[in-house]
Write a protein that holds these residues in place. Sequence first.
Motif, PDB file in Angstrom:
ATOM      1  N   GLY A 477      -0.619 -89.512 -37.344  1.00 17.50           N
ATOM      2  CA  GLY A 477      -1.110 -88.373 -38.304  1.00 17.50           C
ATOM      3  C   GLY A 477      -0.454 -86.968 -38.029  1.00 17.50           C
ATOM      4  O   GLY A 477      -1.106 -86.231 -38.448  1.00 17.50           O
ATOM      5  N   THR A 478       0.754 -86.929 -37.618  1.00 13.77           N
ATOM      6  CA  THR A 478       1.263 -85.823 -37.609  1.00 13.77           C
ATOM      7  C   THR A 478       2.332 -85.648 -38.572  1.00 13.77           C
ATOM      8  O   THR A 478       3.266 -86.634 -38.625  1.00 13.77           O
ATOM      9  N   LEU A 479       2.267 -84.757 -39.552  1.00 12.81           N
ATOM     10  CA  LEU A 479       3.213 -84.473 -40.529  1.00 12.81           C
ATOM     11  C   LEU A 479       4.377 -83.617 -39.876  1.00 12.81           C
ATOM     12  O   LEU A 479       4.063 -82.379 -39.962  1.00 12.81           O
ATOM     13  N   VAL A 480       5.303 -84.560 -39.589  1.00  9.10           N
ATOM     14  CA  VAL A 480       6.505 -83.645 -39.110  1.00  9.10           C
ATOM     15  C   VAL A 480       7.150 -82.496 -39.971  1.00  9.10           C
ATOM     16  O   VAL A 480       7.084 -82.884 -41.369  1.00  9.10           O
ATOM     17  N   THR A 481       7.937 -81.589 -39.462  1.00 10.56           N
ATOM     18  CA  THR A 481       8.727 -80.645 -40.161  1.00 10.56           C
ATOM     19  C   THR A 481      10.140 -81.140 -40.401  1.00 10.56           C
ATOM     20  O   THR A 481      10.826 -81.400 -39.380  1.00 10.56           O
ATOM     21  N   PRO A 482      10.476 -81.734 -41.339  1.00 11.22           N
ATOM     22  CA  PRO A 482      11.900 -82.264 -41.430  1.00 11.22           C
ATOM     23  C   PRO A 482      13.108 -81.154 -41.382  1.00 11.22           C
ATOM     24  O   PRO A 482      12.786 -80.038 -42.084  1.00 11.22           O
ATOM     25  N   HIS A 483      14.067 -81.333 -40.717  1.00 12.63           N
ATOM     26  CA  HIS A 483      15.022 -80.332 -40.437  1.00 12.63           C
ATOM     27  C   HIS A 483      16.419 -80.888 -40.147  1.00 12.63           C
ATOM     28  O   HIS A 483      16.506 -82.108 -39.716  1.00 12.63           O
ATOM     29  N   LEU A 484      17.458 -80.240 -40.529  1.00 15.73           N
ATOM     30  CA  LEU A 484      18.817 -80.678 -40.161  1.00 15.73           C
ATOM     31  C   LEU A 484      19.570 -80.389 -39.249  1.00 15.73           C
ATOM     32  O   LEU A 484      20.533 -80.988 -38.644  1.00 15.73           O
ATOM     33  N   VAL A 485      19.150 -79.049 -38.747  1.00 15.32           N
ATOM     34  CA  VAL A 485      19.901 -78.395 -37.783  1.00 15.32           C
ATOM     35  C   VAL A 485      19.338 -78.655 -36.439  1.00 15.32           C
ATOM     36  O   VAL A 485      17.979 -78.089 -36.102  1.00 15.32           O
ATOM     37  N   LEU A 486      19.792 -79.129 -35.342  1.00 12.65           N
ATOM     38  CA  LEU A 486      19.239 -79.236 -34.133  1.00 12.65           C
ATOM     39  C   LEU A 486      19.485 -78.055 -33.289  1.00 12.65           C
ATOM     40  O   LEU A 486      18.757 -77.685 -32.322  1.00 12.65           O
ATOM     41  N   GLU A 487      20.865 -77.692 -33.206  1.00 16.72           N
ATOM     42  CA  GLU A 487      21.085 -76.419 -32.285  1.00 16.72           C
ATOM     43  C   GLU A 487      22.265 -75.477 -33.142  1.00 16.72           C
ATOM     44  O   GLU A 487      22.961 -75.931 -33.875  1.00 16.72           O
ATOM     45  N   GLN A 488      22.061 -74.218 -32.652  1.00  9.21           N
ATOM     46  CA  GLN A 488      23.139 -73.337 -33.143  1.00  9.21           C
ATOM     47  C   GLN A 488      23.801 -72.804 -31.900  1.00  9.21           C
ATOM     48  O   GLN A 488      23.440 -72.561 -30.855  1.00  9.21           O
ATOM     49  N   ILE A 489      25.440 -72.996 -32.013  1.00  9.25           N
ATOM     50  CA  ILE A 489      26.166 -72.842 -30.980  1.00  9.25           C
ATOM     51  C   ILE A 489      27.071 -71.772 -30.888  1.00  9.25           C
ATOM     52  O   ILE A 489      27.752 -71.457 -32.058  1.00  9.25           O
ATOM     53  N   ASP A 490      26.830 -70.753 -30.047  1.00  9.67           N
ATOM     54  CA  ASP A 490      27.578 -69.440 -29.989  1.00  9.67           C
ATOM     55  C   ASP A 490      29.262 -69.779 -29.871  1.00  9.67           C
ATOM     56  O   ASP A 490      29.542 -70.695 -28.861  1.00  9.67           O
ATOM     57  N   PRO A 491      30.244 -69.408 -30.831  1.00 17.11           N
ATOM     58  CA  PRO A 491      31.707 -69.839 -30.838  1.00 17.11           C
ATOM     59  C   PRO A 491      32.249 -69.190 -29.359  1.00 17.11           C
ATOM     60  O   PRO A 491      33.296 -69.750 -29.105  1.00 17.11           O
ATOM     61  N   GLU A 492      31.715 -67.904 -29.074  1.00 19.27           N
ATOM     62  CA  GLU A 492      32.525 -67.301 -27.712  1.00 19.27           C
ATOM     63  C   GLU A 492      32.082 -68.002 -26.472  1.00 19.27           C
ATOM     64  O   GLU A 492      32.883 -68.267 -25.564  1.00 19.27           O
ATOM     65  N   THR A 493      30.677 -67.968 -26.223  1.00 23.97           N
ATOM     66  CA  THR A 493      30.230 -68.609 -24.949  1.00 23.97           C
ATOM     67  C   THR A 493      29.927 -69.918 -24.957  1.00 23.97           C
ATOM     68  O   THR A 493      29.712 -70.617 -23.673  1.00 23.97           O
ATOM     69  N   GLY A 494      29.844 -70.680 -26.076  1.00 28.24           N
ATOM     70  CA  GLY A 494      29.590 -72.091 -26.050  1.00 28.24           C
ATOM     71  C   GLY A 494      28.162 -72.487 -25.905  1.00 28.24           C
ATOM     72  O   GLY A 494      27.552 -73.444 -25.728  1.00 28.24           O
ATOM     73  N   GLN A 495      27.036 -71.143 -25.767  1.00 21.67           N
ATOM     74  CA  GLN A 495      25.909 -71.517 -25.349  1.00 21.67           C
ATOM     75  C   GLN A 495      25.226 -71.819 -26.870  1.00 21.67           C
ATOM     76  O   GLN A 495      25.302 -71.398 -27.789  1.00 21.67           O
ATOM     77  N   SER A 496      24.087 -72.519 -26.437  1.00 20.92           N
ATOM     78  CA  SER A 496      23.253 -73.226 -27.735  1.00 20.92           C
ATOM     79  C   SER A 496      22.103 -72.623 -27.669  1.00 20.92           C
ATOM     80  O   SER A 496      21.263 -72.009 -27.007  1.00 20.92           O
TER      81      SER A 496
END
Length: 629
Positions: A477-496
């Motif tokens: 009974g949970t109407l989940v939120t559909p989404h496509l992006v799991l993480e955003q990754i910093d190109p300099e540090t590699g941190q997400s």
Amino acid sequence: MSVVAATSHEDARLRARVFTIAVLVLVSFLGARLVQMQLVDRAEYLTEAEGNAIEEKIVRPARGYVFDRNGILLVDNEATLAVTVSARYFDVSKLPLVSELSGVPLAQLKRKYEEIFARSGYQTAVLLDNVPFAALARLRENQYRLPGIGFREDQQRRYHSEARLSHVLGYVKEIDAEGLDDMREQGYRLGDKVGISGIEAEYEPVLRGRVGREYKLVNVHGMEVQAYEGGSEDVQPESGVGLKLTVDARVQALAESLFVDKRGGAVMIDVKTGGIISMVSAPDYDPTALAGRMTQADVDYLYRNPEKPLFNRATQAGMLPPGSTWKPFMSAVALQEGMISEDTELYCGGGYMLGRFFRCHGGSHGNISVRRAIQVSCNTFFFRLMNDTFETPDGPKRMNLEMWGDWANRFGFGTLAPLDLPNQDPGLIPDSSYFNDRWGRGGWGPGFTVNLGIGQGNMGATPLQLARYTAAVANGGTLVTPHLVLEQIDPETGQSRTPQHPRARTIPMEPRNLEVVREGMRLVATAGTARRSQILASRDGRFPEIPIAGKTGTAENPRGKDHAVFIAFAPYDDPQVAVGVIVENAGYGSQTAGPISSLMIEQYFRGEVAPERIGMIRSVQSFKSVGRI
């Protein structure tokens, strides 16, 4: 004579004094003006002089990379060569020479130049992109004949995965005049590229990065001489943020192969998080065709094709009815409203009489309860749920349009999902106003709405909505939120960083009622119309069974062959994924939509398809959508 001589001498002296005074006045004026220019107005004139000799060049940053959920690289960038033009220096009569040297048709060059000139006569803009090296070399050799023509390195998107993901990723193109007007305040300039659809558009602000600037000294012909101030005033670009998607590229690639020569869509979603594992829309397109210079064949396929490959059927084809995949919804609502219990039996004599005879699927079923009704897809049972009046603890109750529509909205139908992707269709969940507008007040009645109980008639849903609703049934009974992006990754540090998505909603329904529905859907797979879609243990013993639960559907199409529909979740005892599939003009859901869903589930959990099921892949791939919607 002496008097005349004296007079002449006096006149000469007077003229000399006048001339001297005039010269002194002129020199004083010029001196004062020079002082004003050199001291008082120095900053203003210095800026103007530099503006005539210094040209600002935009340095575009590397656009953010895109990966799938397993770290597989989907999209990065490749360097390209571009020819630029500064209209203020360029002689338009030289366009034929540019055409000759570049090999680009003169008419095409004229259109592009006129577009650039109309937008700005002073900014440098790209005249030709993705130029072959040989053509660039010819143009460089003749640059002295082409004032205003310049060169620069550019970039375009490069795609790596076997999966196209065209409707998920979208594409990037040079910003048009209308877009530039809207986005100029955000720092966009003539010649910039921008995401047009998919996540390229939705995540444009983070994918784009920060633009850099270089300042060059140029001569009167607009040719670069050297860096201004040794480059000390330059601003370095900052690369765009990378994106890690929820998508599984291997599942996507298989699903795309199953939709070749078909129209339709499929969505697989994580029932707990809402992450979209696969989203297919067919026909699709090759995103590389939109990344560079398009051929006429590309233009014809993308923009003149009646199959509309740019149209995302997974999220936008909201006018196709869900067919019998709607019956689990009807069961859950009737149980929750107290109209029936899990043991209530309704009689099916092969159909339902309401002004005319509404025929049942599969003949007469006699007295039948809800689990069995889902299993055998008894139309009569659901006609009665939609139209009959039932005794409940709260008194007599009938599923009118308002109740039906309210519950449909709670399950995500008739509304837009909070999806990080542009272009959705809310589908159609009709109310009394809809019927009044279409047939007039008093011009419709139960005979118009009874079909809504079996997912037919004036209603529509997308594959995304079907997958989301199935996930809600599967997870309790949970109407989940559909989404496509799991993480955003910093190109300099590699941190997400995990992006913030809207919170999931709880559907106000007793867990037991959804459990009864799930039990009925399991019977569909084990002893009903979806037996072919079971995922049994592999013959070589490497893989155990993946128990699934599902529901087939056949959406009636008055203008051609019916549409095949299927919903499923798996594993049955611990649901992790849900799938919604619609194949247009494909007939019964058990023939195409069911196997597609089953194969996608198998690929996701096993990482491959068992050898004994390769024949199913070939059978599905050989099927073609025929006729029209």
